[in-house]
Design an enzyme around this catalytic site. Sequence first.
Site, PDB file in Angstrom:
ATOM      1  N   GLY A  29       0.696  -1.235  -0.088  1.00  0.00           N
ATOM      2  CA  GLY A  29       0.076  -0.019   0.109  1.00  0.00           C
ATOM      3  C   GLY A  29       0.752   1.282  -0.210  1.00  0.00           C
ATOM      4  O   GLY A  29       2.186   1.241  -0.221  1.00  0.00           O
ATOM      5  N   ASN A  30       0.129   2.156   0.241  1.00  0.00           N
ATOM      6  CA  ASN A  30       0.917   3.707   0.220  1.00  0.00           C
ATOM      7  C   ASN A  30       0.229   4.608   1.259  1.00  0.00           C
ATOM      8  O   ASN A  30      -0.765   4.282   1.793  1.00  0.00           O
ATOM      9  CB  ASN A  30       0.882   4.066  -1.075  1.00  0.00           C
ATOM     10  N   ARG A  31       0.753   5.812   1.513  1.00  0.00           N
ATOM     11  CA  ARG A  31       0.229   6.524   2.502  1.00  0.00           C
ATOM     12  C   ARG A  31      -0.901   7.576   2.297  1.00  0.00           C
ATOM     13  O   ARG A  31      -1.107   8.448   2.702  1.00  0.00           O
ATOM     14  CB  ARG A  31       1.364   7.495   3.118  1.00  0.00           C
TER      15      ARG A  31
END
Length: 223
Positions: A29-31
């Site tokens: 995932g990412n932020r």
Amino acid sequence: TGRRDLAGKTVLVTAGGTREAIDPVRYLGNRSSGKMGYAIAEAARMRGADVILVTAPTALPLPTGVEVIQVESAREMFEAVLKCFPRVDIVVKAAAVADYSPVRKSSQKIKKTKGALILELTPNPDILLELGRRKEKQILVGFAAETEELLANAERKMKEKNLDMIVANDVTCPETGFGSDFNKVTLVFPDGRTKELPLLPKKQVAMRILDEVVMLPRFSELK
Ligand code: C5P
């Protein structure tokens, strides 16, 4: 405000960070918080647009009064966006789309071993690049979250993806960017113009982006 300058227009917004499954319980995932995209969807709705929100998972409540399509991976987002594209006037791609996904999704939870675990990744389709190739009447707005060479990278992406505007976002600045309710962006246009906005709440950044969209020459060519 009482501006209804997007009445009769269909606006597709993507938001959130995609998740690329590794096994049944894990993902890459990412932020991205989704706040910028949700603010744009809400602003477009307030200005009278029919809004389609294609959203990857976020911690935010789903907005009301808009068509919501929930997706998880970049591939799912790609399919949802392409399906809607022919009936859309304006696309704002605020989602943080994973550039890579695991080649194989393990059907069972991957077990811990002593050795290194090597994940093989394959590039995902670039959704906006594909929209840029297919675009007819549509107005395309992209985002460029960068940690270096902000304007140069933003400009390159705008040209590469055939965009009408790109929102350049320095994500190294601690007060802004991922997770924050505030953002500091520079808008970059194909004619070389740039417009630096001050630090603003994301809801106001959303309004300012739409202010620029309705002033684009191609906006008046939409029917
Ligand atoms: O990832 P990149 O910095 O190239 O993203 C620039 C723009 O392209 C963003 O608006 C992003 O949502 C979009 N994008 C996309 N599909 C991808 C990667 C990025 O639509 N696979």
